[in-house]
Design an enzyme around this catalytic site. Structure first.
Site, PDB file in Angstrom:
ATOM      1  N   VAL A 212      -1.123   1.252  -6.806  1.00 17.13           N
ATOM      2  CA  VAL A 212      -0.564   2.273  -7.704  1.00 17.13           C
ATOM      3  C   VAL A 212       0.959   2.145  -7.786  1.00 17.13           C
ATOM      4  CG1 VAL A 212      -0.453   4.747  -8.223  1.00 17.13           C
ATOM      5  CG2 VAL A 212      -2.500   3.791  -7.183  1.00 17.13           C
ATOM      6  N   CYS A 213       1.589   1.878  -6.621  1.00 14.03           N
ATOM      7  CA  CYS A 213       3.051   1.740  -6.594  1.00 14.03           C
ATOM      8  C   CYS A 213       3.506   0.617  -7.517  1.00 14.03           C
ATOM      9  CB  CYS A 213       3.526   1.435  -5.176  1.00 14.03           C
ATOM     10  SG  CYS A 213       2.995   2.662  -3.985  1.00 14.03           S
ATOM     11  N   SER A 214       2.764  -0.474  -7.510  1.00 17.83           N
ATOM     12  CA  SER A 214       3.145  -1.621  -8.330  1.00 17.83           C
ATOM     13  C   SER A 214       2.968  -1.332  -9.811  1.00 17.83           C
ATOM     14  CB  SER A 214       2.306  -2.849  -7.931  1.00 17.83           C
ATOM     15  OG  SER A 214       2.523  -3.140  -6.571  1.00 17.83           O
ATOM     16  N   ASP A 215       2.285  -0.242 -10.127  1.00 19.80           N
ATOM     17  CA  ASP A 215       2.072   0.170 -11.523  1.00 19.80           C
ATOM     18  C   ASP A 215       2.767   1.489 -11.824  1.00 19.80           C
ATOM     19  OD1 ASP A 215       0.713  -1.906 -12.587  1.00 19.80           O
ATOM     20  OD2 ASP A 215      -1.275  -1.094 -12.209  1.00 19.80           O
TER      21      ASP A 215
END
Lengths: 189, 199
Positions: free
Chosen positions: B90-93
């Site tokens: 999620v962090c990477s998005d």
């Protein structure tokens, strides 16, 4: 043998006619039926005209006036989709500027996990000329398998028949012209 | 005859199974994101509340130098975006989305500061993988998670929550969203909070 023969014929017929479906959560590939998604009718007159759908709340994917529908599954948050946006716009222009393809091949985008606000940010940022649809709760996304983004489906539309996949690939177009050539080729196979 | 029927049944079933194969596999992107699976939604207790003076901090930025909250006092509204860990799904998005809406932050006279408890080299590699971001990304690695702890968003496993804080030009906390770690906050909620600060 007389009793068995009709059974055998029925079995063979069943085999020949059984649709190539896919299990829930899996990604439909070439030859598979694509779910006949229910999408909201766009507010913009131009988008309704492009899709060939009338005013109302919703329409089915199979109602889009086209022979071929390209679906890009994207996300505003996906850097790959952001980098690809210009190429996908070029793909749209190539189709619209080709009298042989215009009206036959159409293009839509589905924003996986994106709210209408987020889809609109993507639309405005990249000046996307084709209809984009929000899928905030991932309901559309979950119905056609959990693909990575960007993901491209090529769907064949025929009146009275379910939408059927002839192309399904993750990643970029590797050039709009190259992609379009591949789509046209695959759609004729 | 039974043998014939059995053979035909096998052929039939094979045909049906074949009909369900042929899914599009995916190998276009390198599989370099670590997926920890679903985590406890929130695993900390906030130590700040809306209306409080936001705790100051000075942290090393991935681009070099140090970033302090106080440097924006009287000049800019500040959005602090804590994300749990580099190289996770999620962090990477989340930040790549903020990366294309600099104009929305500019319109609200706001700066964005990204914070994680990862060290600078890890953040450096992760941000490069994203293709770079326009906003400063700072490392709350050492003393580990000290700033996250001040805000009450340090989880028991040493990661931070997925949290957004909006701090006005007077340094007062005007909005906070300690979000379910498994989900991405909606952009419109953050933009709405910034609009409210500027009203």
């Amino acid at each position: 043998m007389k009793r068995i023969l009709p059974c055998l014929v029925m079995m063979m017929l069943g085999l020949a006619l059984s649709p190539r479906g896919y299990a829930s959560g899996d990604i439909p590939g070439p030859g598979d039926v694509f779910p006949d998604l229910t999408l909201p009718v766009p507010k913009e007159v131009s988008a309704r005209g492009y899709l060939g759908v009338s005013e109302g709340d919703s329409f089915q994917l199979s109602q889009v006036k086209a022979e071929i529908l390209i679906i890009e599954v994207f996300s505003m948050y996906c850097p790959h989709c952001q980098r690809e946006a210009e190429d996908v716009n070029e793909l749209y222009e190539l189709i619209e500027n080709d009298p042989q393809l215009r009206g036959k091949i159409k293009l839509i985008g589905i924003g996986a996990g994106n709210t209408p606000f987020e889809v609109n940010v993507f639309r405005e940022k990249y000046q996307v000329p084709f209809p984009l649809f929000a899928d905030a709760d991932f309901s559309l996304y979950n119905s056609f398998g959990k693909v990575r983004t960007p993901y491209f489906f090529g769907i064949r539309l025929k009146t009275g028949r379910p939408p059927r996949v002839f192309y399904a690939k993750v990643g970029g177009l590797k050039g709009a012209q190259r992609f379009l050539k591949e789509i046209v080729q695959k759609s004729q196979e | 005859m039974k043998k014939v029927l059995f053979t035909l049944w096998v052929v039939w079933m094979t045909g049906l199974l074949w009909g369900h194969w042929g899914y599009a596999g995916s190998a276009a992107f390198e599989n370099n994101i670590y997926d920890p699976g679903p985590l406890k939604s929130v695993d900390s207790v906030p130590k700040v509340a809306v209306g409080d003076k936001a705790p100051d901090f000075t942290l090393p930025a991935v681009s070099g130098g140090m970033v302090s909250l106080r440097q924006y006092l009287g000049k800019k509204n500040v959005v602090l975006s804590f994300v749990p860990a580099a190289w996770t799904p999620v962090c990477s998005d989340q930040w790549p989305g903020y990366n294309i809406v600099k104009d929305l932050f500019d319109q609200q006279d706001a700066v964005l500061i990204g914070i994680t408890v990862d060290n600078v080299p890890t953040l450096f590699a992760w941000i490069r993988e994203m293709g770079g971001v326009w906003f400063p990304v700072v490392s709350d690695f050492w003393p580990h998670g000290a700033v996250a702890e001040k805000y009450g968003v340090l989880r028991s496993d040493g990661m931070s929550e997925r949290a957004l804080f909006v701090i006005d030009k007077q340094g007062i906390l005007q909005y906070m969203d300690v979000h379910d770690i498994n989900l991405r906050p909606r952009l419109e909620n953050l933009v709405g909070a910034l609009e409210k600060v500027n009203k």
